[in-house]
Write a protein that holds these residues in place. Structure first.
Motif, short mmCIF file in Angstrom:
data_model
loop_
_atom_site.label_atom_id
_atom_site.label_comp_id
_atom_site.label_asym_id
_atom_site.label_seq_id
_atom_site.Cartn_x
_atom_site.Cartn_y
_atom_site.Cartn_z
N GLU A 37 0.88 -1.32 -0.05
CA GLU A 37 -0.04 -0.08 0.10
C GLU A 37 0.80 1.25 0.20
O GLU A 37 0.62 2.33 -0.85
N VAL A 38 1.92 1.33 0.95
CA VAL A 38 2.73 2.54 0.80
C VAL A 38 3.37 2.82 -0.33
O VAL A 38 3.69 3.68 -0.82
N THR A 39 3.83 1.35 -0.96
CA THR A 39 4.62 1.62 -2.26
C THR A 39 3.55 2.16 -3.28
O THR A 39 4.23 2.81 -4.30
N ALA A 40 2.20 1.67 -3.38
CA ALA A 40 1.45 2.26 -4.34
C ALA A 40 1.46 3.97 -4.05
O ALA A 40 1.28 4.44 -5.15
N GLU A 41 1.31 4.38 -2.78
CA GLU A 41 1.13 5.82 -2.51
C GLU A 41 2.63 6.39 -3.30
O GLU A 41 2.45 7.48 -3.79
N LEU A 42 3.68 5.80 -2.93
CA LEU A 42 4.87 6.42 -3.47
C LEU A 42 4.90 6.49 -4.93
O LEU A 42 5.62 7.26 -5.60
N ALA A 43 4.39 5.48 -5.72
CA ALA A 43 4.18 5.40 -7.01
C ALA A 43 3.57 6.65 -7.60
O ALA A 43 3.99 7.36 -8.60
N GLU A 44 2.47 7.16 -6.83
CA GLU A 44 1.70 8.25 -7.16
C GLU A 44 2.41 9.54 -6.82
O GLU A 44 2.46 10.42 -7.71
N GLU A 45 3.01 9.49 -5.73
CA GLU A 45 4.08 10.69 -5.58
C GLU A 45 5.13 10.86 -6.69
O GLU A 45 5.33 11.81 -7.10
N LEU A 46 5.60 9.70 -7.05
CA LEU A 46 6.83 9.72 -8.05
C LEU A 46 6.06 10.35 -9.32
O LEU A 46 6.72 10.94 -10.01
N GLU A 47 4.87 9.82 -9.81
CA GLU A 47 4.40 10.57 -10.93
C GLU A 47 4.10 12.02 -10.77
O GLU A 47 4.65 12.89 -11.61
N GLU A 57 13.97 14.66 -6.09
CA GLU A 57 12.73 14.12 -5.47
C GLU A 57 12.38 12.75 -5.95
O GLU A 57 12.04 11.76 -5.07
N ALA A 58 12.35 12.59 -7.20
CA ALA A 58 11.88 11.36 -7.80
C ALA A 58 12.86 10.44 -7.52
O ALA A 58 12.69 9.21 -7.45
#
Length: 156
Positions: A37-47, A57-58
């Motif tokens: 779940e945390v990694t999915a949120e990080l993927a959104e932040e990465l986008e 930051e990316a």
């Protein structure tokens, strides 16, 4: 009547063992789910960071994602190891002797017994302290039979 008592005792013991196994598997699965779940949120932040063209930051987010994936892999392998260990014990035909690490066997069944008791009584808590002989050679025993005996000892 004595037979029914023995059967009832066996079923209770099986229930405790099952609860212990379920708990042992649930722990690493909780880690896998949480880190996913945390990694999915990080993927959104990465986008978002890529859209803003913030490469530093990316890169930091990619590093966090890699760390989380390593943790997911570690805990997934831990769950896999628990299941494989249980399958190994179940495949062993009753009475079949094989070279066995008694320290590992005792540790596994101690954890299973502990979690079985915790499943019945959520208020129960104990600190499990072991002092295994690291030099103990493998013993030629029937691990399933020894495990059953250990569960009975630990539960009493």
């Amino acid at each position: 009547a004595e037979y029914m008592g023995i059967q009832s005792e066996k079923m209770a013991s099986l229930g405790e063992l099952t609860a212990g196994i379920a708990h042992e598997i649930q722990n690493p699965l909780n880690f896998v789910n949480n880190f996913s779940e945390v990694t999915a949120e990080l993927a959104e932040e990465l986008e978002s960071e890529l859209e803003r063209d913030d490469k530093e930051e990316a890169k930091a987010i990619v590093s966090d994602i890699r760390q989380n994936l390593a943790k997911i892999t570690h805990h997934g392998k831990r769950a896999d190891s628990i299941v494989k260990g249980m399958l190994e014990h179940s495949r062993t035909s009753a009475g079949h002797k094989e070279p066995t690490d008694l320290n590992k066997l005792a540790g596994e069944y101690l954890q299973l017994a502990y979690h079985g008791v915790r499943a019945k009584n959520k208020d129960f808590n104990a600190r499990l302290v072991t002092d295994f002989d690291e030099q103990l050679p493998k013993a030629n025993v029937a691990p399933q039979e020894i495990g059953r005996g250990l569960i009975n000892l630990f539960n009493n």
